[in-house]
Design a protein around this motif. Structure first.
Motif, mmCIF file in Angstrom:
data_model
loop_
_atom_site.group_PDB
_atom_site.id
_atom_site.type_symbol
_atom_site.label_atom_id
_atom_site.label_comp_id
_atom_site.label_asym_id
_atom_site.label_seq_id
_atom_site.Cartn_x
_atom_site.Cartn_y
_atom_site.Cartn_z
ATOM 1 N N GLU A 199 0.843 -1.262 0.156
ATOM 2 C CA GLU A 199 -0.107 0.312 0.290
ATOM 3 C C GLU A 199 1.397 1.296 -0.210
ATOM 4 O O GLU A 199 0.452 2.003 -0.909
ATOM 5 C CB GLU A 199 -1.326 0.158 1.127
ATOM 6 N N ALA A 200 1.525 0.973 1.058
ATOM 7 C CA ALA A 200 3.208 2.595 0.265
ATOM 8 C C ALA A 200 3.455 2.347 -0.559
ATOM 9 O O ALA A 200 3.589 3.584 -0.751
ATOM 10 C CB ALA A 200 3.874 1.981 1.816
ATOM 11 N N LYS A 248 1.042 3.818 -3.072
ATOM 12 C CA LYS A 248 1.135 5.653 -2.986
ATOM 13 C C LYS A 248 2.255 5.989 -3.401
ATOM 14 O O LYS A 248 2.308 6.920 -3.993
ATOM 15 C CB LYS A 248 0.014 5.437 -1.272
ATOM 16 N N GLY A 249 3.346 5.410 -2.846
ATOM 17 C CA GLY A 249 4.427 6.814 -3.118
ATOM 18 C C GLY A 249 4.825 6.593 -4.460
ATOM 19 O O GLY A 249 4.828 8.113 -5.298
ATOM 20 N N ALA A 293 2.327 6.687 -7.208
ATOM 21 C CA ALA A 293 2.185 7.922 -7.625
ATOM 22 C C ALA A 293 1.755 9.084 -7.138
ATOM 23 O O ALA A 293 1.497 9.657 -8.255
ATOM 24 C CB ALA A 293 0.002 6.928 -7.295
ATOM 25 N N GLN A 294 2.423 9.129 -6.582
ATOM 26 C CA GLN A 294 2.470 10.446 -5.307
ATOM 27 C C GLN A 294 3.643 11.205 -6.507
ATOM 28 O O GLN A 294 4.517 12.587 -6.840
ATOM 29 C CB GLN A 294 2.656 10.569 -4.235
ATOM 30 N N ARG A 347 -8.010 0.056 -4.530
ATOM 31 C CA ARG A 347 -6.536 1.348 -4.081
ATOM 32 C C ARG A 347 -6.197 1.987 -5.575
ATOM 33 O O ARG A 347 -5.488 3.211 -5.507
ATOM 34 C CB ARG A 347 -5.470 0.232 -3.874
ATOM 35 N N ALA A 353 -8.745 4.437 -5.187
ATOM 36 C CA ALA A 353 -8.165 5.432 -5.238
ATOM 37 C C ALA A 353 -7.057 6.933 -5.400
ATOM 38 O O ALA A 353 -6.892 7.724 -5.222
ATOM 39 C CB ALA A 353 -7.485 5.270 -2.933
ATOM 40 N N ILE A 354 -6.489 6.441 -6.116
ATOM 41 C CA ILE A 354 -5.442 6.693 -6.839
ATOM 42 C C ILE A 354 -5.360 7.318 -7.278
ATOM 43 O O ILE A 354 -5.503 8.446 -8.232
ATOM 44 C CB ILE A 354 -4.025 5.487 -7.554
ATOM 45 N N SER A 358 -7.301 10.688 -6.150
ATOM 46 C CA SER A 358 -6.381 11.803 -5.674
ATOM 47 C C SER A 358 -5.712 12.603 -6.942
ATOM 48 O O SER A 358 -4.569 13.005 -6.823
ATOM 49 C CB SER A 358 -5.296 11.126 -5.458
ATOM 50 N N ASP A 370 5.616 4.154 4.967
ATOM 51 C CA ASP A 370 5.926 5.021 4.398
ATOM 52 C C ASP A 370 7.123 5.702 4.199
ATOM 53 O O ASP A 370 7.922 6.149 3.340
ATOM 54 C CB ASP A 370 5.171 6.356 4.947
#
Length: 269
Positions: A22-23, A26-27, A29-30, A48, A51-52, A55, A235
């Motif tokens: 999950e981390a 997200k990382g 994608a960011q 997931r 959610a991305i 965002s 994270d």
């Protein structure tokens, strides 16, 4: 810095439905990457990915078992059909299982060999097979492959024999493949690894913490031997991951980055 951006890069994350996964997704994608969230749990992968997207990022759910080559080939063809390329692979699938744990009271000459083999298969072959499948797509334009090593690869951690053997093998594979890829493809394909210290995941939570959140004896021993005196947060793996996937690390291959709060360098004294 532009070199650390993953903008436009298509990155597959196996184990993308897990705690560390999950981390990772997200990382990525960011950092601007397009994430292929690969796992066996379709619902979690889809949630997931959505959610991305909500965002402002881009992601796709890929349902596959990392030990099933046909599953992985289908996932590869899906991602190539949508994006036309694969620029990175994170071999995040893995973890421990009860059958691979040897308790102090167990007879070490009568161990659960099938249980040990199952953990070895998941962690070692669950990284090699995805590399075979997704790495093949990188031979044209190049890419970065990131494995997940462990403190258990270099230090004896009691009980977790199956996991330790698997992660030691990952370190060997990490070095071997990095050299062979370089011999065949120059600097186009690189392979590196991250070695997490102790993070609370679904697999090790019961070994390290009590139901009320307090530490077990084993958890206290880990904290005692970690100079930062705490467990890591998922994270905190993302910085090393982004570095290894990005162009900032394009002259780095065959290495392992420890993210461990100092555990690997502390003698306990």
């Amino acid at each position: 810095m532009e070199n650390f951006s993953l903008k436009g890069k298509v990155i597959i994350v196996t184990g993308g439905t897990g705690v560390l996964g999950e981390a990772f997704v997200k990382g990525i994608a960011q950092a601007g990457g397009i994430v292929g969230i690969l796992g066996r749990n379709e619902q979690v992968a889809t949630e997931r990915a959505e959610a991305i997207k909500q965002s402002g990022g881009e992601a796709i759910a890929l349902v596959a078992d990392v030990l099933n080559e046909a599953d992985l080939i289908a996932a590869r063809e899906t991602i190539l059909g949508v994006y036309g390329r694969i620029d990175g692979l994170v071999n995040g699938a893995g973890g421990n299982m009860p059958g691979g744990v040897v308790q102090p009271e167990d007879d070490i000459f009568s161990m659960n060999l099938d249980g040990l083999r199952q953990v070895l298969d998941l962690n070692l072959w669950g990284s090699i097979i995805p590399t075979q499948v997704f790495g093949q797509a990188m031979t044209k334009d190049g890419g970065s492959i990131v494995n997940i090593s462990s403190m258990t690869a270099k230090h004896v951690v009691t009980k977790v024999l199956g996991y330790s053997i698997a992660k030691a093998a990952i370190d060997s594979y990490n070095q071997w493949f990095a050299v062979e890829a370089a011999n065949r493809y120059g600097d186009a394909i690189r392979m590196n690894a991250i070695a997490p210290g102790f993070f609370l995941t679904e697999q090790n939570r019961t070994l390290l913490t009590q139901p009320d959140g307090s530490y077990t004896l084993r958890g206290n021993l880990v904290i005692q031997n970690t100079p930062y005196k705490r467990f890591g947060h998922p994270d905190e793996l993302v910085g090393a991951l982004i570095y290894l996937l990005s162009d900032a690390s394009r002259f780095v291959t065959g290495t392992v980055i420890n993210v461990d709060g100092g555990f690997s360098v502390f003698s306990g004294v």
